[in-house]
Design a protein around this motif. Sequence first.
Motif, mmCIF file in Angstrom:
data_model
loop_
_atom_site.group_PDB
_atom_site.id
_atom_site.type_symbol
_atom_site.label_atom_id
_atom_site.label_comp_id
_atom_site.label_asym_id
_atom_site.label_seq_id
_atom_site.Cartn_x
_atom_site.Cartn_y
_atom_site.Cartn_z
ATOM 1 N N VAL A 107 42.542 48.719 50.572
ATOM 2 C CA VAL A 107 42.738 47.402 50.455
ATOM 3 C C VAL A 107 42.171 46.258 50.243
ATOM 4 O O VAL A 107 41.129 46.214 51.180
ATOM 5 N N VAL A 108 41.917 45.690 49.070
ATOM 6 C CA VAL A 108 40.777 44.600 48.773
ATOM 7 C C VAL A 108 41.575 43.385 48.497
ATOM 8 O O VAL A 108 42.729 43.153 48.253
ATOM 9 N N SER A 109 40.910 42.200 48.595
ATOM 10 C CA SER A 109 41.488 40.787 48.365
ATOM 11 C C SER A 109 40.382 40.020 47.612
ATOM 12 O O SER A 109 39.274 40.211 48.012
ATOM 13 N N ARG A 110 40.801 39.053 46.975
ATOM 14 C CA ARG A 110 39.977 38.206 46.301
ATOM 15 C C ARG A 110 40.564 36.893 45.899
ATOM 16 O O ARG A 110 41.924 36.680 45.731
ATOM 17 N N GLU A 111 39.941 35.673 45.678
ATOM 18 C CA GLU A 111 40.584 34.655 45.001
ATOM 19 C C GLU A 111 40.788 34.547 43.535
ATOM 20 O O GLU A 111 39.752 35.076 43.064
ATOM 21 N N VAL A 112 41.611 34.069 42.932
ATOM 22 C CA VAL A 112 41.628 33.923 41.701
ATOM 23 C C VAL A 112 42.128 32.461 41.108
ATOM 24 O O VAL A 112 42.922 32.002 41.922
ATOM 25 N N PRO A 113 42.064 31.906 39.967
ATOM 26 C CA PRO A 113 42.521 30.771 39.451
ATOM 27 C C PRO A 113 44.020 30.531 39.148
ATOM 28 O O PRO A 113 44.532 31.894 38.778
ATOM 29 N N VAL A 114 44.795 29.566 39.298
ATOM 30 C CA VAL A 114 46.096 29.403 39.264
ATOM 31 C C VAL A 114 46.300 28.680 37.947
ATOM 32 O O VAL A 114 45.762 27.625 37.818
ATOM 33 N N GLU A 115 47.227 28.796 37.044
ATOM 34 C CA GLU A 115 47.407 28.286 35.756
ATOM 35 C C GLU A 115 48.875 28.074 35.567
ATOM 36 O O GLU A 115 49.660 29.118 35.635
ATOM 37 N N ALA A 116 49.187 26.904 35.003
ATOM 38 C CA ALA A 116 50.790 26.662 34.784
ATOM 39 C C ALA A 116 51.286 27.510 33.568
ATOM 40 O O ALA A 116 50.311 27.396 32.526
ATOM 41 N N LYS A 133 43.461 27.631 43.504
ATOM 42 C CA LYS A 133 43.163 29.119 43.541
ATOM 43 C C LYS A 133 44.040 29.763 44.633
ATOM 44 O O LYS A 133 44.379 28.883 45.651
ATOM 45 N N VAL A 134 44.385 30.912 44.525
ATOM 46 C CA VAL A 134 44.964 31.615 45.597
ATOM 47 C C VAL A 134 44.406 33.166 45.988
ATOM 48 O O VAL A 134 43.629 33.314 45.112
ATOM 49 N N THR A 135 44.713 33.696 46.960
ATOM 50 C CA THR A 135 44.236 34.974 47.267
ATOM 51 C C THR A 135 45.037 36.110 46.857
ATOM 52 O O THR A 135 46.415 36.015 47.362
ATOM 53 N N ILE A 136 44.654 37.084 46.169
ATOM 54 C CA ILE A 136 45.609 38.373 45.761
ATOM 55 C C ILE A 136 44.982 39.617 46.881
ATOM 56 O O ILE A 136 43.828 39.630 46.857
ATOM 57 N N GLU A 137 46.026 40.167 47.058
ATOM 58 C CA GLU A 137 45.386 41.592 48.007
ATOM 59 C C GLU A 137 46.253 42.846 47.486
ATOM 60 O O GLU A 137 47.461 42.631 47.127
ATOM 61 N N GLY A 138 45.607 43.863 47.417
ATOM 62 C CA GLY A 138 46.297 45.024 47.151
ATOM 63 C C GLY A 138 45.062 46.120 46.678
ATOM 64 O O GLY A 138 44.001 46.078 47.033
ATOM 65 N N PRO A 139 45.597 47.066 46.095
ATOM 66 C CA PRO A 139 44.771 48.329 45.813
ATOM 67 C C PRO A 139 43.565 47.851 45.016
ATOM 68 O O PRO A 139 43.716 46.987 43.948
ATOM 69 N N LYS A 140 42.267 48.409 45.108
ATOM 70 C CA LYS A 140 41.132 47.849 44.377
ATOM 71 C C LYS A 140 41.256 48.078 42.592
ATOM 72 O O LYS A 140 41.036 47.094 42.227
ATOM 73 N N ILE A 182 43.413 44.864 41.774
ATOM 74 C CA ILE A 182 42.904 43.739 41.812
ATOM 75 C C ILE A 182 41.852 43.414 40.955
ATOM 76 O O ILE A 182 41.635 42.355 40.439
ATOM 77 N N GLU A 183 41.148 44.437 40.413
ATOM 78 C CA GLU A 183 39.990 44.509 39.523
ATOM 79 C C GLU A 183 40.665 44.264 38.049
ATOM 80 O O GLU A 183 39.706 43.565 37.250
ATOM 81 N N THR A 184 41.939 44.326 37.889
ATOM 82 C CA THR A 184 42.455 44.033 36.556
ATOM 83 C C THR A 184 42.866 42.483 36.561
ATOM 84 O O THR A 184 43.381 42.175 35.368
ATOM 85 N N VAL A 185 43.335 41.880 37.368
ATOM 86 C CA VAL A 185 43.589 40.563 37.456
ATOM 87 C C VAL A 185 42.590 39.510 36.799
ATOM 88 O O VAL A 185 41.777 39.576 37.546
#
Length: 313
Positions: free
Chosen positions: A128-137, A158-165, A168-171
């Motif tokens: 399980v990994v996490s990272r920050e990604v930008p938020v867009e309306a 920005k928000v943090t997403i967490e899940g299978p590696k 996460i890499e596709t987001v």
Amino acid sequence: MFEKYLKKPGEDKNQAPKIFAVILAVILWLYVMNEQNPPIESWVTMPLEARNAATSYVINEVPDSVRVKVRGPRSIVAGLINRELTAYVDVKGLGEGRHNLKVTPALPSNLEVVEVSPERVQIQIETVVSREVPVEARLTGAPAKGTLTDKVTIANEKVTIEGPKHLIETVEKVMAPVDLAGKNADIAIDAQLIPVNTKGKEVQGLTIYPEKTRVTVVLMAAVVKKTVDVKPVTQGELPAGFVIQSIITQPEKVEVSENTPGKTIEKLDAVYTEPVMLAGINKDTNKEVRLQLPEGVTGTPPTVTVTIKIGPR
């Protein structure tokens, strides 16, 4: 003192019939049970789950269910329909990667497992990994007629997403959808966040922190535009002996605009200049004058040059 240990005459004869009666009762009970509630076999579908997974791992590719053939008293087997039974695979101590694991049904002790289908399953364990990604309306729907979007503000950049590696890499980013359909006033909502890939498709199976963010959309009245002719206006008379040979404007047309509903512009075919005073003009003249515009209407440009060419009468 040994009298209580001595057998009474005829005691052996009295116990034998009793023992025989007990044995006969047991035999009769077994016979009745086998006749009235015989053992049967039946297939049962059970949900499959992974147990004892470490919190730093996520389990993927676990089949939803397995089929288990059980054997037991008919009344017990028939009652399985209304019971919540599960089968499981034990992942305790296993690390990241693919694993082939035995399926274990969790059954009551009075039932026997005859067959499991499949007996073993392949699962995938990921970190399980996490990272920050930008938020867009993501604005959807058309606002009320004559209304446009002026400004969009998002509380969380920005928000943090967490899940299978591998997920996460596709987001690429997280979208905050806002429906503007029919709206004619400013909007402020807590939008549910949706992670998407580079193609804009939702990536499921992830956790987002926070799950929602405040999105504010400021709406404004739409501007109606139109290009119309410019007509010069003169006032007074030229000095004696002179006449106007030509009078033109530069530019000859201007763009006029009006906030909705734009009813004034709909009727407007031309705009007029402010009057150019002719008194005292005895040669070709250029005059910069403003446009005469109805209330609520603006022109681009707001002024034009009127060129008056004169000659002898």
